[in-house]
Design a protein around this motif. Sequence first.
Motif, PDB file in Angstrom:
ATOM      1  N   ILE A  83       0.648  -1.182  -0.031  1.00 32.65           N
ATOM      2  CA  ILE A  83       0.089  -0.001  -0.160  1.00 32.65           C
ATOM      3  C   ILE A  83       0.905   1.123  -0.013  1.00 32.65           C
ATOM      4  N   VAL A  84       0.581   2.299  -1.002  1.00 34.66           N
ATOM      5  CA  VAL A  84       1.185   3.515  -0.979  1.00 34.66           C
ATOM      6  C   VAL A  84       0.165   4.628  -1.409  1.00 34.66           C
ATOM      7  N   ALA A  85      -0.154   5.425  -0.411  1.00 34.30           N
ATOM      8  CA  ALA A  85      -0.937   6.690  -0.609  1.00 34.30           C
ATOM      9  C   ALA A  85      -2.225   6.141  -0.844  1.00 34.30           C
ATOM     10  N   TYR A  86      -2.936   4.930  -0.428  1.00 33.38           N
ATOM     11  CA  TYR A  86      -4.211   4.834  -0.915  1.00 33.38           C
ATOM     12  C   TYR A  86      -5.254   5.782  -0.578  1.00 33.38           C
ATOM     13  N   GLY A  87      -5.151   6.704   0.603  1.00 39.66           N
ATOM     14  CA  GLY A  87      -6.249   7.600   1.082  1.00 39.66           C
ATOM     15  C   GLY A  87      -7.034   7.115   1.575  1.00 39.66           C
ATOM     16  N   GLY A  88      -6.978   5.953   2.605  1.00 37.78           N
ATOM     17  CA  GLY A  88      -8.164   5.766   3.646  1.00 37.78           C
ATOM     18  C   GLY A  88      -7.362   4.610   4.516  1.00 37.78           C
ATOM     19  N   LEU A  89      -7.942   4.232   5.664  1.00 42.22           N
ATOM     20  CA  LEU A  89      -7.692   3.629   6.655  1.00 42.22           C
ATOM     21  C   LEU A  89      -8.034   2.069   6.348  1.00 42.22           C
ATOM     22  N   VAL A  90      -7.168   1.298   6.789  1.00 41.94           N
ATOM     23  CA  VAL A  90      -7.195  -0.128   6.734  1.00 41.94           C
ATOM     24  C   VAL A  90      -7.990  -0.797   7.858  1.00 41.94           C
ATOM     25  N   PRO A  91      -9.163  -1.260   7.973  1.00 42.14           N
ATOM     26  CA  PRO A  91      -9.460  -1.543   9.143  1.00 42.14           C
ATOM     27  C   PRO A  91      -8.874  -3.077   9.704  1.00 42.14           C
ATOM     28  N   ALA A  92      -8.937  -3.343  10.871  1.00 44.82           N
ATOM     29  CA  ALA A  92      -8.361  -4.475  11.478  1.00 44.82           C
ATOM     30  C   ALA A  92      -8.998  -5.712  10.613  1.00 44.82           C
ATOM     31  N   ALA A  93     -10.146  -5.945  10.424  1.00 41.33           N
ATOM     32  CA  ALA A  93     -10.690  -7.098   9.517  1.00 41.33           C
ATOM     33  C   ALA A  93      -9.659  -7.357   8.354  1.00 41.33           C
ATOM     34  N   ALA A  94      -9.550  -6.331   7.473  1.00 40.47           N
ATOM     35  CA  ALA A  94      -8.735  -6.419   6.192  1.00 40.47           C
ATOM     36  C   ALA A  94      -7.363  -6.540   6.499  1.00 40.47           C
ATOM     37  N   LEU A  95      -6.865  -6.251   7.654  1.00 40.52           N
ATOM     38  CA  LEU A  95      -5.492  -6.228   7.845  1.00 40.52           C
ATOM     39  C   LEU A  95      -5.012  -7.627   7.928  1.00 40.52           C
ATOM     40  N   GLN A  96      -6.088  -8.564   8.459  1.00 41.10           N
ATOM     41  CA  GLN A  96      -5.673  -9.878   8.774  1.00 41.10           C
ATOM     42  C   GLN A  96      -5.846 -10.922   7.414  1.00 41.10           C
ATOM     43  N   VAL A  97      -6.199 -10.516   6.365  1.00 38.30           N
ATOM     44  CA  VAL A  97      -6.519 -11.175   5.228  1.00 38.30           C
ATOM     45  C   VAL A  97      -5.400 -11.579   4.651  1.00 38.30           C
ATOM     46  N   PRO A  98      -4.437 -10.704   3.939  1.00 36.30           N
ATOM     47  CA  PRO A  98      -3.108 -11.404   3.305  1.00 36.30           C
ATOM     48  C   PRO A  98      -2.441 -12.349   4.345  1.00 36.30           C
ATOM     49  N   THR A  99      -1.333 -13.100   4.069  1.00 40.95           N
ATOM     50  CA  THR A  99      -0.879 -13.974   4.545  1.00 40.95           C
ATOM     51  C   THR A  99       0.351 -13.226   5.411  1.00 40.95           C
ATOM     52  N   HIS A 100       0.874 -12.266   4.748  1.00 37.41           N
ATOM     53  CA  HIS A 100       2.174 -11.445   5.236  1.00 37.41           C
ATOM     54  C   HIS A 100       1.467 -10.097   5.823  1.00 37.41           C
ATOM     55  N   GLY A 101       0.065  -9.784   5.725  1.00 32.25           N
ATOM     56  CA  GLY A 101      -0.631  -8.495   6.040  1.00 32.25           C
ATOM     57  C   GLY A 101      -0.314  -7.492   4.979  1.00 32.25           C
ATOM     58  N   TRP A 102      -0.312  -6.415   5.423  1.00 30.67           N
ATOM     59  CA  TRP A 102      -0.261  -5.125   4.601  1.00 30.67           C
ATOM     60  C   TRP A 102       1.171  -4.447   4.723  1.00 30.67           C
ATOM     61  N   ILE A 103       1.939  -4.246   3.925  1.00 28.12           N
ATOM     62  CA  ILE A 103       3.135  -3.654   3.797  1.00 28.12           C
ATOM     63  C   ILE A 103       3.156  -2.320   3.450  1.00 28.12           C
ATOM     64  N   ASN A 104       3.150  -1.130   4.118  1.00 23.89           N
ATOM     65  CA  ASN A 104       3.043   0.262   3.708  1.00 23.89           C
ATOM     66  C   ASN A 104       4.536   1.030   3.255  1.00 23.89           C
ATOM     67  N   LEU A 105       4.449   1.676   2.160  1.00 26.81           N
ATOM     68  CA  LEU A 105       5.566   2.379   1.962  1.00 26.81           C
ATOM     69  C   LEU A 105       5.078   3.879   2.227  1.00 26.81           C
ATOM     70  N   HIS A 106       5.936   4.445   3.360  1.00 24.70           N
ATOM     71  CA  HIS A 106       5.539   5.611   3.903  1.00 24.70           C
ATOM     72  C   HIS A 106       6.752   6.679   3.665  1.00 24.70           C
ATOM     73  N   PHE A 107       6.320   7.889   3.137  1.00 26.89           N
ATOM     74  CA  PHE A 107       7.622   8.797   2.778  1.00 26.89           C
ATOM     75  C   PHE A 107       8.064   9.727   4.012  1.00 26.89           C
ATOM     76  N   SER A 108       8.453   9.041   5.020  1.00 26.27           N
ATOM     77  CA  SER A 108       9.312   9.412   6.050  1.00 26.27           C
ATOM     78  C   SER A 108       9.987   8.747   6.679  1.00 26.27           C
ATOM     79  N   LEU A 109      11.067   8.962   7.725  1.00 23.83           N
ATOM     80  CA  LEU A 109      11.656   8.279   8.532  1.00 23.83           C
ATOM     81  C   LEU A 109      11.306   7.961   9.869  1.00 23.83           C
ATOM     82  N   LEU A 110      10.415   7.049   9.589  1.00 20.05           N
ATOM     83  CA  LEU A 110       9.491   6.937  11.189  1.00 20.05           C
ATOM     84  C   LEU A 110      10.177   6.346  12.280  1.00 20.05           C
TER      85      LEU A 110
END
Length: 310
Positions: A83-110
Motif C-alpha cells: 500500500i502506497v498513499a491509498y487515501g483511506g484507513l485499513v480496518p483490522a478485519a482487512a489487515l488479517q486477510v493477506p498471509t503477510h499482512g499489509w506492507i506500507n511504503l511511507h514517505f518519512s523516516l518513522l
Amino acid sequence: MRILFAGTPQVAVRTLDALHEAGFEIAAVLTRPDAPLGRKRVMTPSPVAARATELGLEVIKSSTIDAAATAQIAELKVTAAAIVAYGGLVPAAALQVPTHGWINLHFSLLPAWRGAAPVQHAIIHGDDITGAATFQLETGLDTGPVYGQVTEVIDENTTAGDLLQRLSDSGSQLLVQTLHALEAGVANPVPQSGNGSYAPKLTDADARLDFSKPATEIRRRAHGTLPAPGPWAMAGEQRYKFGPLREVRERRDLACGELHIEPGKRPVVLIGTATWALEVTALQPPGKKMMNAADWARGALANDLKVNFA
C-alpha cells in the motif's frame, strides 16, 4: 508472490510499475473511485487506476475498505498487500486477510512525520534529512515495525514535489526489496522507537505566506506547499501565488512585505522579510497563469505597477 496493490495518486504509480517490473503477480489494484477534475468536473480515474488499466490489471475502486471490499480482497487469496498513499484507513478485519499482512511504503523516516503529508511537513519544519520507510501496517497511525528505510537530503531548493518524486523512485525499490525479503523468509522488522510527530493534510490556509516572518521560515513554507496547495499571499485585496523562492541574505534593506524590482536585462523580484530578502522566481498574478518572475517584472515596470504584501 501474489499481491494486492493499493494506491491512488501519481506518486504511487512508480511503485506499481516497480512491482510489475519485478515480476510479482499482482492479483488486483485497489484505488479510490473516479473523481471530478478540471473546470468541467469530468469524472476521471485515479492515476493508479489509469496505469493499472494500461497494465491489464483488475481494478477495485472503493472509497473505504468496508466489508464488501474486504470480501473482494479475501477472494483474491493474496500473500501480501502493498500500500502506497491509498487515501483511506485499513480496518483490522482487512489487515488479517493477506498471509503477510499489509506492507506500507511511507514517505518519512518513522516515527517522524506519521500521517498524510510527511514530505510537506519535513520541509516546512526545516528537516535536513528525510526518507521513506516500509513497515507492517497496524491499526495505529503509521505505528508498525519497520522493515527498511532510504534517506534523501533536503536543501534550500527542494520542494515537496521534487522530494516526492525522488522518494517515489527510491521508495519503490525499497518496497520491492522488502517483499522479496518476506518471500524469502528473511525479513526482520524492527519496532519503532522514540516519539512520533504528526503530519496532517495541508489546507489552503497552511500555504499562506506571512512576510513579517523570517525569510528561511517563509521559504520553507513555500517549498513545503509546492506544488499543492501552493504558496500564496495577499497584496491588498489581490491574491498572488508563488513558485520557488530564493533567500538573498545580502539584502536586508527592504521592509516586511515590500516588493522591489531590480531593473535590468533580467529584472529581479525581491520581497522583504523580518530578516533578509526573498527572490521570487515565478509568480501568478490574479486572473493570470503562473509566469517567470522576470517576465512579470518587465510588465510591472512598464505599467508602473505597485505591489506590496505588508
